[in-house]
Design an enzyme around this catalytic site. Structure first.
Site, PDB file in Angstrom:
ATOM      1  N   CYS A   2       6.347 -34.176  11.938  1.00 32.31           N
ATOM      2  CA  CYS A   2       7.190 -34.039  13.118  1.00 32.31           C
ATOM      3  C   CYS A   2       7.217 -35.376  13.866  1.00 32.31           C
ATOM      4  CB  CYS A   2       6.738 -32.966  14.089  1.00 32.31           C
ATOM      5  SG  CYS A   2       6.718 -31.333  13.369  1.00 32.31           S
ATOM      6  N   ARG A  27       8.957 -38.378   9.116  1.00 30.58           N
ATOM      7  CA  ARG A  27       7.843 -37.525   9.520  1.00 30.58           C
ATOM      8  C   ARG A  27       8.137 -36.042   9.324  1.00 30.58           C
ATOM      9  NH1 ARG A  27       4.272 -40.466  12.634  1.00 30.58           N
ATOM     10  NH2 ARG A  27       3.318 -38.546  13.339  1.00 30.58           N
ATOM     11  N   TRP A  75       8.867 -30.834  10.762  1.00 28.25           N
ATOM     12  CA  TRP A  75       8.360 -30.384   9.463  1.00 28.25           C
ATOM     13  C   TRP A  75       7.642 -29.081   9.786  1.00 28.25           C
ATOM     14  CZ3 TRP A  75       3.727 -29.145   7.068  1.00 28.25           C
ATOM     15  CH2 TRP A  75       3.762 -29.104   5.663  1.00 28.25           C
ATOM     16  N   ASN A 101       4.141 -32.366  18.422  1.00 34.25           N
ATOM     17  CA  ASN A 101       3.735 -32.702  17.063  1.00 34.25           C
ATOM     18  C   ASN A 101       2.264 -32.326  16.947  1.00 34.25           C
ATOM     19  OD1 ASN A 101       3.227 -33.910  14.569  1.00 34.25           O
ATOM     20  ND2 ASN A 101       2.876 -35.919  15.502  1.00 34.25           N
ATOM     21  N   GLY A 102       1.932 -31.506  15.956  1.00 33.45           N
ATOM     22  CA  GLY A 102       0.543 -31.073  15.792  1.00 33.45           C
ATOM     23  C   GLY A 102       0.493 -29.568  15.604  1.00 33.45           C
ATOM     24  N   GLU A 481      -0.978 -41.588 -10.463  1.00 32.11           N
ATOM     25  CA  GLU A 481       0.055 -42.051  -9.527  1.00 32.11           C
ATOM     26  C   GLU A 481       1.448 -41.978 -10.163  1.00 32.11           C
ATOM     27  OE1 GLU A 481       0.172 -42.355  -6.560  1.00 32.11           O
ATOM     28  OE2 GLU A 481       1.787 -43.717  -6.038  1.00 32.11           O
ATOM     29  N   LYS A 485       4.455 -39.785  -8.521  1.00 33.63           N
ATOM     30  CA  LYS A 485       5.700 -40.437  -8.104  1.00 33.63           C
ATOM     31  C   LYS A 485       6.888 -39.704  -8.697  1.00 33.63           C
ATOM     32  CE  LYS A 485       4.998 -42.286  -5.531  1.00 33.63           C
ATOM     33  NZ  LYS A 485       3.943 -42.626  -4.636  1.00 33.63           N
ATOM     34  N   GLU A 488       7.296 -35.924  -7.287  1.00 37.80           N
ATOM     35  CA  GLU A 488       7.616 -35.713  -5.868  1.00 37.80           C
ATOM     36  C   GLU A 488       9.053 -36.088  -5.533  1.00 37.80           C
ATOM     37  OE1 GLU A 488       5.469 -37.983  -2.891  1.00 37.80           O
ATOM     38  OE2 GLU A 488       5.240 -39.662  -4.251  1.00 37.80           O
ATOM     39  N   HIS A 504      -8.030 -31.017 -25.754  1.00 34.11           N
ATOM     40  CA  HIS A 504      -8.898 -29.902 -25.379  1.00 34.11           C
ATOM     41  C   HIS A 504      -8.110 -28.762 -24.746  1.00 34.11           C
ATOM     42  CE1 HIS A 504     -12.462 -32.099 -26.530  1.00 34.11           C
ATOM     43  NE2 HIS A 504     -11.955 -33.149 -25.912  1.00 34.11           N
ATOM     44  N   LYS A 603       6.104 -37.627   5.600  1.00 37.49           N
ATOM     45  CA  LYS A 603       5.273 -38.783   5.278  1.00 37.49           C
ATOM     46  C   LYS A 603       3.892 -38.723   5.921  1.00 37.49           C
ATOM     47  CE  LYS A 603       5.367 -43.562   4.323  1.00 37.49           C
ATOM     48  NZ  LYS A 603       5.111 -43.349   2.895  1.00 37.49           N
TER      49      LYS A 603
HETATM   50  C1  F6R Z   1       2.860 -39.846  -2.129  1.00 35.75           C
HETATM   51  C2  F6R Z   1       2.353 -40.076  -0.799  1.00 35.75           C
HETATM   52  C3  F6R Z   1       1.277 -39.186  -0.299  1.00 35.75           C
HETATM   53  C4  F6R Z   1       0.298 -39.954   0.618  1.00 35.75           C
HETATM   54  C5  F6R Z   1      -0.698 -38.978   1.231  1.00 35.75           C
HETATM   55  C6  F6R Z   1      -1.702 -39.677   2.121  1.00 35.75           C
HETATM   56  O1  F6R Z   1       3.864 -40.748  -2.471  1.00 35.75           O
HETATM   57  O2  F6R Z   1       2.814 -40.940  -0.088  1.00 35.75           O
HETATM   58  O3  F6R Z   1       0.602 -38.562  -1.334  1.00 35.75           O
HETATM   59  O4  F6R Z   1      -0.345 -40.928  -0.138  1.00 35.75           O
HETATM   60  O5  F6R Z   1      -0.016 -38.011   1.979  1.00 35.75           O
HETATM   61  O6  F6R Z   1      -1.070 -40.302   3.195  1.00 35.75           O
HETATM   62  P1  F6R Z   1      -1.779 -41.461   3.994  1.00 35.75           P
HETATM   63  O7  F6R Z   1      -1.936 -42.601   3.072  1.00 35.75           O
HETATM   64  O8  F6R Z   1      -0.857 -41.748   5.142  1.00 35.75           O
HETATM   65  O9  F6R Z   1      -3.109 -40.921   4.444  1.00 35.75           O
END
Ligand code: F6R
Length: 608
Positions: A2, A27, A75, A101-102, A481, A485, A488, A504, A603
């Site tokens: 948010c 956000r 969000w 937000n929270g 990773e 990527k 998502e 396995h 994010k």
């Molecule tokens: C994936 C991604 C998330 C963040 C995770 C942690 O592309 O960006 O998996 O890595 O939410 O976020 P931070 O780094 O802000 O603690």
């Protein structure tokens, strides 16, 4: 999670609020809303969907009068995304409006209490109780009322509050969720993040927990919960405004992928002086460092994947046992850590709730915490014992790229720096690592110059239903990773597997045409990964290999291979991640996905 904004000044507020909210959409983006005091009433406009829906509805805010207002991009946590659950929320008689937000953890009890007194609720959100509580306790002074209400709330919040009766004031509060005040000339702002107000002012106050800001057109006063004034220091933000703009690129994610050479250079170069790694930000003495018998790494998502790479790197270079934990799991497993454990916390935003709480748990148990953070002044950065900033600049796309790469770069710097202090690294290796680290930006640029090859591979594979990423050792860490990527942003199911583990059980999923991306950069295990590739080939897999250019033999067992410039084993993830990011990007683009705002995500994950 948010984004909140607020404006008080002499300009029409709504267009300003909407353009600030645009910068915060990373956000959360399932609904948005604004509330203006138009001189007579509080006027609210809200809409389910991305901000563009609200912008269309209000002609970019031009249809809404008023020079004071608050806004929100959401969000959803409590109550599905809908017009009614979108913020701002009004009190029963529409005298007060709140953006939040929270999470308010005790909202059910508060709601029951107010409902029993006859208060009618409109939404299913936790936030609405705040607006209703303000009305319930209001006796003529908004600041006093907000302070009273805070004493009733449990949980985390950044709040913006306006009232119908006072068009000359916004009240803002912060507890555990970020909030800054932007300071202008005869106008002031509130925002979850500086990017939202960068176009208007670079002067800010950063609110700390339990600080309350009383924001008027001609000034801002910050008080504590006893109404004692707090002298705040003005911080000048020196971010380049273009860093938060797309700058001609179609997506922030692509722009951020392309920025990686610079981001790594900005992170590494200031920390290498006269051929030596200098980490002035670490206050540990050599004695303390030698006294640690374990390293504990805490993070979520991609930052956790950096932690998995770090385990291989630290164990190899520092010869200390390393445990990597998902922050959301760490606190609840009664971890064995104490003052002999060094904790490394990794977070782009510095606000991730699970990571922050895990860090506090480690500190409670006596562990010294070094954080690796991108957002200056964020909670994890300020509350950790030492912080090493990644100088990636603002990362807007939800899927991280340049933050991941700069976090890796910091891990390498730490390994070299601590290795030297612990005496576990030879003089020759020390020089070699530094030289290779300094060359990373150029080598990444070379990979980026060949991006069309990856685009071609994406065009051949974007219809895949399942994708497997396999690798051994540090390549396995990287496969985590690569897989995240892809899934998502393209919504293709993908899994990461340690290549030796596939047989396995999971190998039963490989069938004719299944795409397997095999990371084969780790020289010592080349023979082993070649055998693993052959195992999936034999079962019909279509294999894309990722290997160093000095090992062309990988092509004998793959359908296609992406070749990377050479560097030392430890640094290879920094090169190999680039084609994986590009592959995910191009696949998502060919599938027409909303790359910068993938569904269901946000994010900054400030809820547990
Ligand atoms: C994936 C991604 C998330 C963040 C995770 C942690 O592309 O960006 O998996 O890595 O939410 O976020 P931070 O780094 O802000 O603690």
């Amino acid at each position: 999670m948010c984004g909140i904004v607020g404006y008080i000044g002499y300009e029409q507020a709504a267009p300003l609020l909407l353009s600030s909210l645009e910068k915060l959409e990373y956000r959360g983006y399932d609904s948005a809303g604004v509330c203006l005091n138009d001189g007579e009433n509080l006027v609210v406009k809200k809409a389910k969907g991305q901000l563009k829906v609200l912008k269309e509805l209000t002609n970019d805010g031009k249809t809404l009068k008023g020079t004071v207002g608050i806004g929100h991009t959401r969000w959803a946590t409590h109550g599905e995304p809908s017009d009614v659950n979108a913020h701002p929320h009004l009190s029963d008689s529409e005298r007060f409006a709140v953006v939040h937000n929270g999470i308010i953890e005790n909202y059910i009890q508060l709601k029951e209490h107010l409902s029993a007194k006859g208060v009618a609720f409109r939404s299913k959100t936790d936030t609405e109780v705040i607006a209703q509580l303000i009305e319930y306790y209001y006796k003529g002074n908004l600041v006093d009322t907000v302070i009273k209400v805070l004493s009733k709330l449990e949980g985390s919040y950044a709040l913006g509050v306006i009232s119908k009766d006072n068009p000359d004031e916004i009240i803002a509060v912060r507890k555990e969720s970020p909030l800054i005040i932007g300071l202008g000339e005869n106008e002031n702002y509130i925002a979850s993040d500086v990017t939202a107000i960068l176009a208007k002012t670079r002067k800010i106050y950063r609110l700390e927990n339990n600080e309350i800001a009383i924001i008027k057109r001609d000034g801002v006063k910050v008080v504590d919960t006893d109404k004692e004034e707090i002298a705040k220091e003005v911080e000048i933000v020196n971010w380049d405004i273009s860093a938060a703009e797309k700058g001609g690129y179609e997506h922030f994610m692509f722009k951020e992928i392309m920025e990686q050479p610079k981001a790594i250079r900005d992170t590494v170069a200031p920390r290498i002086k006269d051929g030596r790694v200098v980490l002035d930000e670490i206050k540990l003495t050599d004695e303390q460092l030698k006294g640690f018998n374990k390293i504990n790494i805490l993070a979520c998502g991609s930052a956790y994947h950096v932690g998995v790479v770090a385990k291989y790197v630290f164990e190899k270079v520092l010869r200390k046992p390393v445990e990597v934990d998902l922050a959301s799991e760490f606190r609840y497993r009664d971890p064995i850590i104490d003052d002999k454990t060094l904790t490394v916390v990794i977070s782009q935003s510095g606000e991730t709730a699970d990571t922050k709480e895990a860090m506090k748990e480690a500190q409670r148990r006596g562990s010294h915490v070094i954080s690796i953070v991108n957002v200056v002044g964020s909670a994890i950065a300020t509350e950790s014992d030492d912080v090493i900033y990644t100088w990636a600049g603002p990362e807007i796309a939800v899927a991280t790229t340049k933050a991941y790469s700069t976090q890796l770069a910091v891990i390498y710097l730490m390994a070299i720096y601590f290795g030297d202090k612990l005496g576990t690294i030879s003089g020759e290796d020390y020089q070699m690592y530094i030289s290779e680290l300094e060359q990373l930006p150029e080598k990444i640029t070379k990979i980026l110059e060949n991006k069309e090859n990856i685009q071609y591979l994406a065009s051949q594979n974007f219809n895949s239903r399942d994708v497997f990423f396999i690798g051994r050792n540090i390549d396995y860490a990287l496969s985590l990773e690569g897989s995240l990527k892809l899934k998502e942003i393209s919504y293709i199911h993908s899994e990461a597997y340690a290549a030796g583990e596939l047989k396995h059980g999971t190998i039963s999923l490989i069938e004719q045409g299944t795409l397997v991306i095999a990371l084969a950069t780790h020289e010592a295990l080349l023979g082993k990964i070649i055998s693993n590739i052959e195992e999936v080939q034999t079962r019909g897999a279509n294999v894309i290999g990722v290997a160093c250019e000095n090992h062309p033999e990988i092509s004998n067992v793959t359908q296609s291979t992406i070749f990377l410039p050479q560097t030392c084993d430890m640094l290879l993830p920094s090169l190999a991640v680039i084609p994986l990011q590009l592959f995910a990007y191009y696949v998502a683009s060919l599938k027409g996905c909303d790359i910068d705002k993938p569904r269901n995500l946000a994010k900054s994950v400030t809820v547990e």
